[in-house]
Design a protein around this motif. Structure first.
Motif, PDB file in Angstrom:
ATOM      1  N   MET A   1       0.819  -1.212   0.000  1.00 52.80           N
ATOM      2  CA  MET A   1       0.000   0.000   0.000  1.00 52.80           C
ATOM      3  C   MET A   1       0.850   1.258   0.000  1.00 52.80           C
ATOM      4  O   MET A   1       0.440   2.295  -0.537  1.00 52.80           O
ATOM      5  N   SER A   2       2.049   1.179   0.574  1.00 52.72           N
ATOM      6  CA  SER A   2       2.904   2.366   0.670  1.00 52.72           C
ATOM      7  C   SER A   2       3.623   2.683  -0.637  1.00 52.72           C
ATOM      8  O   SER A   2       4.019   3.837  -0.854  1.00 52.72           O
TER       9      SER A   2
ATOM     10  N   GLN B   1      -6.853   4.625  -3.199  1.00 45.65           N
ATOM     11  CA  GLN B   1      -7.947   4.987  -2.304  1.00 45.65           C
ATOM     12  C   GLN B   1      -8.778   3.774  -1.917  1.00 45.65           C
ATOM     13  O   GLN B   1      -9.079   3.554  -0.734  1.00 45.65           O
ATOM     14  N   SER B   2      -9.136   2.954  -2.890  1.00 42.60           N
ATOM     15  CA  SER B   2     -10.037   1.841  -2.591  1.00 42.60           C
ATOM     16  C   SER B   2      -9.362   0.765  -1.749  1.00 42.60           C
ATOM     17  O   SER B   2     -10.023   0.087  -0.959  1.00 42.60           O
ATOM     18  N   ILE B   3      -8.039   0.593  -1.880  1.00 39.51           N
ATOM     19  CA  ILE B   3      -7.390  -0.442  -1.069  1.00 39.51           C
ATOM     20  C   ILE B   3      -7.371  -0.046   0.406  1.00 39.51           C
ATOM     21  O   ILE B   3      -7.443  -0.910   1.294  1.00 39.51           O
ATOM     22  N   GLU B   4      -7.304   1.240   0.696  1.00 36.42           N
ATOM     23  CA  GLU B   4      -7.388   1.683   2.089  1.00 36.42           C
ATOM     24  C   GLU B   4      -8.733   1.282   2.680  1.00 36.42           C
ATOM     25  O   GLU B   4      -8.814   0.840   3.833  1.00 36.42           O
ATOM     26  N   GLN B   5      -9.778   1.393   1.895  1.00 37.65           N
ATOM     27  CA  GLN B   5     -11.123   1.070   2.372  1.00 37.65           C
ATOM     28  C   GLN B   5     -11.313  -0.423   2.609  1.00 37.65           C
ATOM     29  O   GLN B   5     -12.167  -0.825   3.398  1.00 37.65           O
ATOM     30  N   HIS B   6     -10.507  -1.252   1.905  1.00 40.43           N
ATOM     31  CA  HIS B   6     -10.667  -2.702   1.998  1.00 40.43           C
ATOM     32  C   HIS B   6      -9.498  -3.381   2.716  1.00 40.43           C
ATOM     33  O   HIS B   6      -9.383  -4.607   2.688  1.00 40.43           O
ATOM     34  N   SER B   7      -8.647  -2.611   3.376  1.00 40.94           N
ATOM     35  CA  SER B   7      -7.416  -3.181   3.933  1.00 40.94           C
ATOM     36  C   SER B   7      -7.690  -4.238   5.000  1.00 40.94           C
ATOM     37  O   SER B   7      -7.004  -5.273   5.048  1.00 40.94           O
TER      38      SER B   7
END
Length: 242
Positions: A206-207, A227-233
């Motif tokens: 993610m980074s 953005q979407s991966i933060e929401q599904h982490s």
């Protein structure tokens, strides 16, 4: 093309369509669909055995039985042997790093053939990885895991390839070395490299990455942008089992 790659304004440097791959009678990849935009960092996420490393090896032609389409730029490479794929500007850094134990750092760095004049010089690689400068005449067998990973990445940068395939570059490394690898990937992106990497460390992925593909049982089952991966982490951490 998955949504994550569609959102990029850059044309894909690598486009994979309906990719199947086999090891003997074992059908490992079942229609992989991936697009890697020029100048982007893209990760392949998934549990062990999902088909991530096989995807990288298929791009390089290392998997003997493949079917589907692998476009590098506008050139179809699915039928090409590995020695014919590399000149199209692709380099592979394997999970085991492939360091020659009896050769020293300088010899390992200077071993690959350069496919064009854009390859980094030995001095430029040492500027990128200062730890290797003091180890220049140390054999590969005497290097730490982090030093071996730096050497493996530095070696493919010597070739002049602009599409880098990195298989588990942070596996087994100390946090400080993982941080340095992340900084190196960021520098390479700034210099115009395109990077596709397999990664188990979701936070690291993610980074560093712009886009992510989740692979399960040899298929892409989801794709994400930053953005979407933060929401599904949280859900992803559960699916990855880490």
């Amino acid at each position: 093309m998955p949504d994550a790659a569609k959102e990029s304004s850059s044309a894909p440097l690598l486009t994979i369509h309906d990719l199947h791959a086999w090891y003997g009678e074992s059908h490992v990849l079942h229609g992989i669909e991936i697009a890697v935009p020029q100048g982007a960092v893209v990760t392949l996420l998934g549990r062990n055995g999902a088909g991530k490393s096989t995807t990288l090896k298929s791009i390089m032609g290392i998997v003997p039985k493949r079917q589907g389409s692998i476009l590098i730029g506008d050139r179809e490479t699915i039928e090409l042997a590995p020695y014919a794929i590399a000149p199209h500007g692709v380099a592979f850094c394997p999970e085991d790093r492939g360091i020659y134990a009896t050769l020293d750092v300088k010899e390992n760095l200077e071993l690959p053939l350069r496919i064009n004049q854009r390859g980094l010089s030995t001095e430029q690689v040492l500027d990128l990885f200062p730890q290797l400068r003091d180890r220049l005449h140390s054999p590969g067998s005497k290097l730490s895991g982090g030093e071996q990973q730096m050497l493996a990445i530095g070696r493919i940068l010597r070739t002049g390839a602009r599409l880098l395939l990195l298989d588990e570059p942070t596996e087994g490394l100390a946090p400080s070395i993982v941080e340095q690898i992340g900084e190196t990937i960021a520098q390479l992106k700034q210099q115009g490299y395109t990077i596709l990497l397999v990664e188990q460390n979701l936070r690291f992925a993610m980074s560093v990455a712009d886009y992510h593909y989740l692979i399960d049982h040899g298929q892409v089952v989801a794709s994400y942008d930053r953005q979407s991966i933060e929401q599904h982490s949280d859900t992803l951490l559960e699916r990855l089992g880490v």
